[in-house]
Design an enzyme around this catalytic site. Structure first.
Site, PDB file in Angstrom:
ATOM      1  N   ARG A 104       0.829  -1.199   0.000  1.00 42.49           N
ATOM      2  CA  ARG A 104       0.000   0.000   0.000  1.00 42.49           C
ATOM      3  C   ARG A 104       0.869   1.257   0.000  1.00 42.49           C
ATOM      4  O   ARG A 104       1.928   1.284   0.643  1.00 42.49           O
ATOM      5  CB  ARG A 104      -0.858  -0.010   1.261  1.00 42.49           C
ATOM      6  CG  ARG A 104      -1.863   1.131   1.405  1.00 42.49           C
ATOM      7  CD  ARG A 104      -2.923   1.072   0.388  1.00 42.49           C
ATOM      8  NE  ARG A 104      -4.086   1.877   0.723  1.00 42.49           N
ATOM      9  CZ  ARG A 104      -5.077   2.081  -0.153  1.00 42.49           C
ATOM     10  NH1 ARG A 104      -5.028   1.586  -1.372  1.00 42.49           N
ATOM     11  NH2 ARG A 104      -6.124   2.799   0.202  1.00 42.49           N
ATOM     12  N   THR A 414      -8.194   0.755 -10.914  1.00 41.46           N
ATOM     13  CA  THR A 414      -7.712  -0.448 -10.235  1.00 41.46           C
ATOM     14  C   THR A 414      -7.951  -1.684 -11.106  1.00 41.46           C
ATOM     15  O   THR A 414      -8.782  -1.675 -12.004  1.00 41.46           O
ATOM     16  CB  THR A 414      -8.400  -0.631  -8.859  1.00 41.46           C
ATOM     17  OG1 THR A 414      -8.331   0.586  -8.147  1.00 41.46           O
ATOM     18  CG2 THR A 414      -7.795  -1.729  -8.053  1.00 41.46           C
ATOM     19  N   THR A 432      -3.466  -0.900  -7.961  1.00 39.89           N
ATOM     20  CA  THR A 432      -4.262   0.316  -8.146  1.00 39.89           C
ATOM     21  C   THR A 432      -3.426   1.580  -8.230  1.00 39.89           C
ATOM     22  O   THR A 432      -2.295   1.622  -7.734  1.00 39.89           O
ATOM     23  CB  THR A 432      -5.237   0.453  -6.945  1.00 39.89           C
ATOM     24  OG1 THR A 432      -6.049   1.606  -7.131  1.00 39.89           O
ATOM     25  CG2 THR A 432      -4.498   0.592  -5.638  1.00 39.89           C
TER      26      THR A 432
HETATM   27  N1  GLU Z   1      -8.176   3.224  -3.669  1.00 39.48           N
HETATM   28  C1  GLU Z   1      -9.133   2.173  -3.626  1.00 39.48           C
HETATM   29  C2  GLU Z   1      -8.892   1.277  -2.442  1.00 39.48           C
HETATM   30  O1  GLU Z   1      -7.781   1.073  -2.077  1.00 39.48           O
HETATM   31  C3  GLU Z   1      -9.120   1.350  -4.853  1.00 39.48           C
HETATM   32  C4  GLU Z   1      -9.638   2.131  -5.995  1.00 39.48           C
HETATM   33  C5  GLU Z   1     -10.616   1.410  -6.835  1.00 39.48           C
HETATM   34  O2  GLU Z   1     -10.688   0.202  -6.837  1.00 39.48           O
HETATM   35  O3  GLU Z   1     -11.361   2.078  -7.538  1.00 39.48           O
HETATM   36  O4  GLU Z   1      -9.807   0.784  -1.893  1.00 39.48           O
END
Ligand code: GLU
Length: 620
Positions: A104, A414, A432
């Site tokens: 992450r 993503t 992502t």
């Molecule tokens: N930033 C999102 C997350 O980590 C993922 C983005 C997406 O899947 O659209 O949950």
């Protein structure tokens, strides 16, 4: 990217003939491959083919996953790449063990809760889009490069250089532009066009590349080449690090940018300090199945677990389908209230997990699920109180935290991939950039887009997901590996922001409760409730008997064009494989197996694995 998928000899499209539209409810063409020896499923044909080639040459599932992810960084650059991060769940056959890798993105040292304050309007937050999401301030330290390197070092057989080689060739020779690629540019044109480097790459002459043309990215090939030659530290300490920091601090804003671009404060030391974490998976038991998924800082595994625990008190398989989905919706509503209130980066927050996951708390929450939908249009469930159910030292909360509600986006960003190898190892990997096109900033001269993952923080304090130095924003990603009672393993996952959680739950109950095959479970219409007044559904579902039944139970349904873009693969204990991808969402995906054959194994769960895949035309 269905066109590319179809060009592949190994892609198998099984036509069940139940509607061929590309719109929301399209389920006509199931993208399925069955066989043995290894499998790959992604949203993209070129990427799946590269993963399969790695397997063919003797690579393992981890090698294939990284090579595939690097290829997706070329062909799906608005969804993933080395400027972003991800979560990987790995099953090791030999030890019969599951681990997860947390790649992450991480907040820079200079991060404060004022991260997204509007500099021109004290006390006010920047509008979410485009100002917040297209900014240097939104960029977290990318985790993907180190996650790839760590995964290969620890569990792979290939070097980083070898794993990147096919993607370097792909970036050099280019790939054929399809409709999805162009749509992603068109839908984000103002943001992408606001940065000179991005405009030069993706909007040559002010327009997206033409469908059917060949798109090359020599800068990205060069950058992957630097990683291959110098190792991953080229990204965290070398020239690439300097270019990333420069881009964040001084965004390459085009003269015509239609909105102010807020710089960020990332430094070389933030990159230098980044680390990948190996974490245990979340483990959820559901009707005899065990689901392994991603724990904190993702809310994915915990929240899917909360929903399934609530559902275990109901029989969904019999009776009215609308009544069953009503139960799912109400379980999702409550689980999201708890998620929003309690979950955050475990290195910063004492999350009352024991309480949240206890039978007592679950039972209390179950009693709050009504027979009909709540009647207030803007109803929001309040968080439950897990503290009386904590068996271990509890966080000292004197009052329940407010139910912060982040933006409930469900965009096209993503991507998810799954791989398996001849030794029986599996990888389920969601990666992502956060928004489609991330921050919209291509690092000049390096050909990749930086993420805007810090928008996943709740910019209020106190809150478990408030921005802090070195903290990782709470995610919804839920790469999952499920073990069914007869030992069949199913790896699956999806993009879609917070809808990832409801998509993963939907696939699990489609398989376990509704007896769908994996391809059907993936392509089925989706329903997503995330503690908002209305429930999102795939467009047209509201007109079906199921949609009408839900409306009859008091639900407000909001049709949306697309929820998620899942892929999955199932592997029986004797090694038979079935890989599946979306038939239409995100333009359709590509599911490939190494040695094709029919699916000959016993049915792994009640209702069966597919209505006779082996006898369908084109399957053998
Ligand atoms: N930033 C999102 C997350 O980590 C993922 C983005 C997406 O899947 O659209 O949950």
């Amino acid at each position: 990217m269905l066109k590319r998928a179809l060009a592949l000899a190994l892609a198998v499209v099984v036509c069940l003939g139940v509607g061929l539209s590309r719109a929301g409810l399209a389920q006509g063409n199931l993208v399925v491959a069955t066989g043995r020896g290894g499998a790959v499923a992604t949203v993209d044909g070129d990427a799946s083919r590269i993963g399969l080639e790695v397997l063919r040459r003797g690579g393992n599932a981890i090698d294939a996953a990284i090579a595939t992810a690097a290829a997706l960084g070329v062909t799906e650059p608005f969804s993933t790449g080395i400027g972003g991060g991800g979560f990987m769940v790995i099953y090791f056959k030999e030890q019969d063990r599951v681990i997860t890798l947390d790649g992450r993105e991480q907040a820079p040292a200079a991060t404060t809760v004022d991260l997204f304050q509007d500099p021109s309007k004290p006390g006010q937050l920047l509008p979410f889009s485009p100002n917040r999401i297209s900014s240097g301030a939104a960029v977290g330290v990318p985790g993907a490069p180190l996650e790839w390197a760590e995964a290969l070092n620890r569990y792979g057989t290939l070097s980083l250089a070898a794993a990147l080689e096919p993607a370097i060739a792909l970036a050099q020779r280019g790939f054929v532009v399809d409709r999805t690629f162009v749509q992603q540019i068109e839908q984000n044109q103002a943001r992408l066009g606001a940065f000179s480097s991005t405009r030069a790459l993706y909007l040559p002459k002010g327009q997206p590349p033409v469908i059917g043309s060949r798109f090359k990215n020599p800068d990205l090939a060069k950058t992957y080449g630097l990683l291959a030659e110098q190792g991953v530290n080229a990204f965290y300490r070398g020239d690439i690090a300097a270019a990333v920091v420069h881009t964040v601090q001084r965004p390459p804003v085009a003269a015509t940018a239609p909105f102010p671009v807020i710089p960020g404060a990332m430094t070389l030391s933030d990159l230098d300090r980044y680390g990948v974490r190996v974490r245990p998976p979340t483990v959820t038991q559901y009707r005899g199945h065990t689901l392994y998924s991603m724990g904190l800082p993702s809310s994915g595994g915990i929240t899917t677990g909360s929903i399934l625990r609530l559902l275990e008190g109901f029989d969904l398989s019999r009776g009215d389908r609308a009544q069953a989905w009503h139960t799912v919706i109400e379980a999702e509503r409550l689980a999201f209230a708890d998620r929003n209130a309690y979950l955050g980066d475990p290195e910063f927050v004492d999350v009352p997990l024991t309480g949240l996951q206890s039978q007592g708390f679950t039972q209390t929450r179950r009693t709050q699920m009504g027979d009909r939908a709540p009647q207030e249009p803007d109803f929001r469930a309040t968080a439950g109180d897990p503290l009386p159910f904590q068996q271990d030292p509890s966080p000292s909360l004197t009052s329940l935290p407010s139910v912060a509600q982040g933006p409930q986006q469900s965009g096209l960003s993503t991507t998810h991939l799954v791989t398996s190898d001849r030794w029986g190892n599996l990888v389920s990997y969601t990666c992502t950039l956060e928004s489609t096109g991330g921050s919209a900033m291509v690092v000049p001269g390096y050909g990749f887009i930086l993420n805007n993952q810090l928008t996943d923080f709740d910019p209020i304090s106190p809150h478990p997901n408030a921005p802090e130095p070195y903290k990782r924003p709470r995610s919804s990603m839920a790469p999952t590996i499920m073990r069914s009672p007869n030992g069949t393993l199913v790896a699956f996952g999806s993009p879609g922001g917070s809808t990832i959680i409801t998509t993963v739950v939907g696939i699990a109950i489609n398989l376990i409760d509704f007896g769908l095959s994996l391809p059907e479970a993936i392509s089925a219409p989706r329903i997503s409730q995330r503690n908002t007044g209305s429930t999102q559904v795939d467009s047209q579902l509201e007109q079906t008997p199921l949609g009408q039944g839900l409306i009859g139970l008091g639900h407000r349904l909001t049709p949306v064009a697309e929820i998620g873009a899942a892929v999955g693969l199932a592997m029986t204990p004797d090694g038979a494989l079935l890989a599946a991808a979306e038939p239409s969402r995100r333009g359709g995906g590509a599911a490939l197996v190494l040695a094709r054959s029919g699916w000959l194994s016993p049915l792994p769960w009640p209702g069966g694995l597919g209505r006779g895949h082996d006898s369908l035309p084109g399957e053998r």
